[in-house]
Design a protein around this motif. Sequence first.
Motif, short mmCIF file in Angstrom:
data_model
loop_
_atom_site.label_atom_id
_atom_site.label_comp_id
_atom_site.label_asym_id
_atom_site.label_seq_id
_atom_site.Cartn_x
_atom_site.Cartn_y
_atom_site.Cartn_z
N GLU A 1 10.27 6.22 12.07
CA GLU A 1 10.14 6.13 10.66
C GLU A 1 8.80 7.16 10.06
O GLU A 1 9.10 7.91 9.11
CB GLU A 1 9.96 4.88 10.12
CG GLU A 1 11.17 3.98 10.16
CD GLU A 1 11.08 2.70 9.49
OE1 GLU A 1 12.29 2.03 9.35
OE2 GLU A 1 10.11 2.08 9.02
N VAL A 2 7.93 7.20 10.98
CA VAL A 2 6.83 8.13 10.37
C VAL A 2 7.13 9.61 10.60
O VAL A 2 7.16 10.26 9.82
CB VAL A 2 5.63 7.92 11.46
CG1 VAL A 2 4.47 9.12 11.46
CG2 VAL A 2 5.08 6.69 10.99
N ILE B 1 5.08 7.20 -1.00
CA ILE B 1 6.12 6.13 -1.08
C ILE B 1 5.39 4.97 -1.54
O ILE B 1 4.44 4.33 -0.98
CB ILE B 1 6.42 5.89 0.40
CG1 ILE B 1 6.83 7.24 1.26
CG2 ILE B 1 7.43 4.88 0.61
CD1 ILE B 1 6.61 7.45 2.82
N PRO C 1 5.35 1.19 -2.86
CA PRO C 1 6.20 -0.04 -2.76
C PRO C 1 6.17 -0.61 -4.16
O PRO C 1 5.42 -0.48 -4.80
CB PRO C 1 5.07 -1.06 -1.96
CG PRO C 1 3.95 -0.40 -2.09
CD PRO C 1 3.90 1.04 -2.10
N LEU D 1 8.67 2.60 5.72
CA LEU D 1 7.27 2.10 6.19
C LEU D 1 6.68 1.20 5.13
O LEU D 1 5.54 0.47 5.55
CB LEU D 1 6.64 3.75 5.87
CG LEU D 1 6.92 4.45 6.83
CD1 LEU D 1 6.37 5.90 6.74
CD2 LEU D 1 6.51 4.28 8.43
N VAL E 1 0.12 4.19 6.75
CA VAL E 1 1.13 3.38 7.58
C VAL E 1 0.30 2.22 8.21
O VAL E 1 -0.85 2.20 9.05
CB VAL E 1 1.55 4.18 8.57
CG1 VAL E 1 2.55 3.58 9.54
CG2 VAL E 1 2.23 5.34 8.28
N ARG E 2 0.99 1.11 8.33
CA ARG E 2 0.18 -0.17 8.97
C ARG E 2 0.88 -0.07 10.42
O ARG E 2 2.08 -0.50 10.70
CB ARG E 2 0.74 -1.40 8.30
CG ARG E 2 0.10 -2.71 8.87
CD ARG E 2 0.81 -4.02 8.22
NE ARG E 2 2.11 -4.26 8.59
CZ ARG E 2 2.76 -5.42 8.60
NH1 ARG E 2 2.24 -6.24 7.98
NH2 ARG E 2 3.96 -5.60 9.04
N MET F 1 0.84 -1.28 -0.16
CA MET F 1 0.17 0.15 -0.16
C MET F 1 0.81 1.15 -0.03
O MET F 1 1.95 1.34 0.65
CB MET F 1 -0.66 0.07 1.23
CG MET F 1 -1.88 1.01 1.52
SD MET F 1 -2.89 1.01 2.69
CE MET F 1 -3.62 2.37 3.01
N THR F 2 0.54 2.16 -0.71
CA THR F 2 1.39 3.50 -0.91
C THR F 2 1.13 4.24 0.51
O THR F 2 -0.17 4.24 0.97
CB THR F 2 0.65 4.36 -2.31
OG1 THR F 2 1.27 3.66 -3.43
CG2 THR F 2 1.31 5.69 -2.29
N VAL F 3 2.13 4.83 0.75
CA VAL F 3 2.14 5.75 1.95
C VAL F 3 2.07 7.15 1.41
O VAL F 3 3.04 7.31 0.53
CB VAL F 3 3.25 5.46 3.10
CG1 VAL F 3 3.09 6.56 4.01
CG2 VAL F 3 2.84 3.97 3.65
N ALA F 4 1.15 8.09 1.87
CA ALA F 4 1.24 9.45 1.34
C ALA F 4 1.64 10.26 2.45
O ALA F 4 1.36 10.07 3.66
CB ALA F 4 -0.05 9.86 0.68
N LEU G 1 8.74 2.27 14.56
CA LEU G 1 7.84 2.59 13.36
C LEU G 1 7.43 4.34 13.71
O LEU G 1 7.38 5.00 12.77
CB LEU G 1 6.38 2.13 13.61
CG LEU G 1 5.32 2.35 12.50
CD1 LEU G 1 6.07 1.67 11.06
CD2 LEU G 1 4.22 1.56 12.72
N VAL H 1 4.38 13.96 -0.54
CA VAL H 1 5.27 12.82 -0.90
C VAL H 1 4.72 11.60 -0.83
O VAL H 1 4.07 11.32 -0.02
CB VAL H 1 6.63 12.74 0.12
CG1 VAL H 1 7.54 11.67 -0.14
CG2 VAL H 1 7.31 14.16 -0.11
N ALA I 1 14.18 6.08 5.73
CA ALA I 1 13.08 5.70 6.74
C ALA I 1 11.84 5.83 6.34
O ALA I 1 10.87 4.81 6.79
CB ALA I 1 13.36 6.85 7.77
#
Lengths: 252, 252
Positions: free
Chosen positions: A206-207, B5, B7, B213, A229-230, A1-4, A203, B3, B209
Amino acid sequence: MTVAIIPVPGVPMIRPGDDLAALLGNAIETARVGLKPRDVIAVCQKVVSKAEGAVVRLDDVVASPFAEHLAGRVEGGKDPRAVEVILRETKRIVRMDRGHVICETRQGWVCANAGVDESNGVEAGTLTLLPRDPDASAAELCERLRTRFGVALAVVVTDTFGRPWREGLVEVALGCAGMDPLLDLRGRADLGGRTLHHTVVALADEVAAAAGLVMEKDSGIAAAIVRGVRYTPAAGGAAARLVRSPEFDLFR
Amino acid sequence: MTVAIIPVPGVPMIRPGDDLAALLGNAIETARVGLKPRDVIAVCQKVVSKAEGAVVRLDDVVASPFAEHLAGRVEGGKDPRAVEVILRETKRIVRMDRGHVICETRQGWVCANAGVDESNGVEAGTLTLLPRDPDASAAELCERLRTRFGVALAVVVTDTFGRPWREGLVEVALGCAGMDPLLDLRGRADLGGRTLHHTVVALADEVAAAAGLVMEKDSGIAAAIVRGVRYTPAAGGAAARLVRSPEFDLFR
């Protein structure tokens, strides 16, 4: 899953006593990005400290002889009153060399100058301190934003720390609510079918670092939404758990 | 600017001699996310090491007496041959306590076990070492992917490091190409109109980092696209610049 990582502009200059949760909520609303369940709101320590009144006017500070002594050792000179404020925030001096003071703060964080800061939007002649209890700050923001927006959220209060051995600063988590700051993968099978013995991911750090990509020091962006974020929801969260206890710390 | 991220699944299990640039490019193509100018491709050290043949079979290693001695001190026991491999990768032992060995590697990185790793997708009985020259690895991947996709890119090779004083692991940059790993904000005006004296951001570490995620240890995701980062393009890049030189290091 994409993190934005979505910057939230529009948090105004904060002054002691301001209702940060309300102002941050307004900024989120104005940004029209909405909030989704499980979004993490990253907010920089500076605005939290200012809203909570964790600021000190230099004119109100009298430097101790030790602070005077230390200030004299800093290359280029440093205001002894600023050093006095740093010492008051310090539980233990971890290193003191070449004009730098690396401190363990009352909260247990190890960082330069005990997190006392004079730049970036703070009025001349005043210093910001770290929030007294950044986890409580995060928890209050989290609760208020959850109530206002009606979705489950997490909040990470970020600050900019240096690291031993590595150049440059990164954002780290100072306060955390609504999510477990650690992601414990111990015992899960890895790709080869064996187990991961030692992998606990920081985590929340990292966030924070991810949020740092849009909350640059000169951008005036004091908050960001980190989406996708998971994480493991947690009532408290408590970035204090990111402080390594002395008995497991090889670098005390 | 937001931004993202993203996968990149589909990088297969890598074996020594595999053409990682080709396989990574295929995975990016299959993921159908395209590449945009200035995208940063994050790729985990493990697959780089394996493709480059930076692996050691335990059966090929004879432990020295010192390695035997150290192995005996580790709680639960550790294979003396694995300790031998760690020592061969080590320039200096920074800390050795409670079953942990924190090493300065030949490349100058300070990390546990000199980056020697046995979990996560590596065949039983083999260890991965850090790439000989992670910046060169990044530069080659960067050049190959640029040529294939026809856009200006950067590449960050990431690894999972612990930190003093803080619990949990984070991804950091081990190799870097196409971007300046540091973002130097010194001298830029802050919000209060004053200057930021000390702010150099470890941008490549924040990118790593952030990529962490989506590149979780148990997910099998070996690469990610980090899109929207404001970086300074640089021919070399060179994460080696993230290694603090001894004369500025308070923690040697």
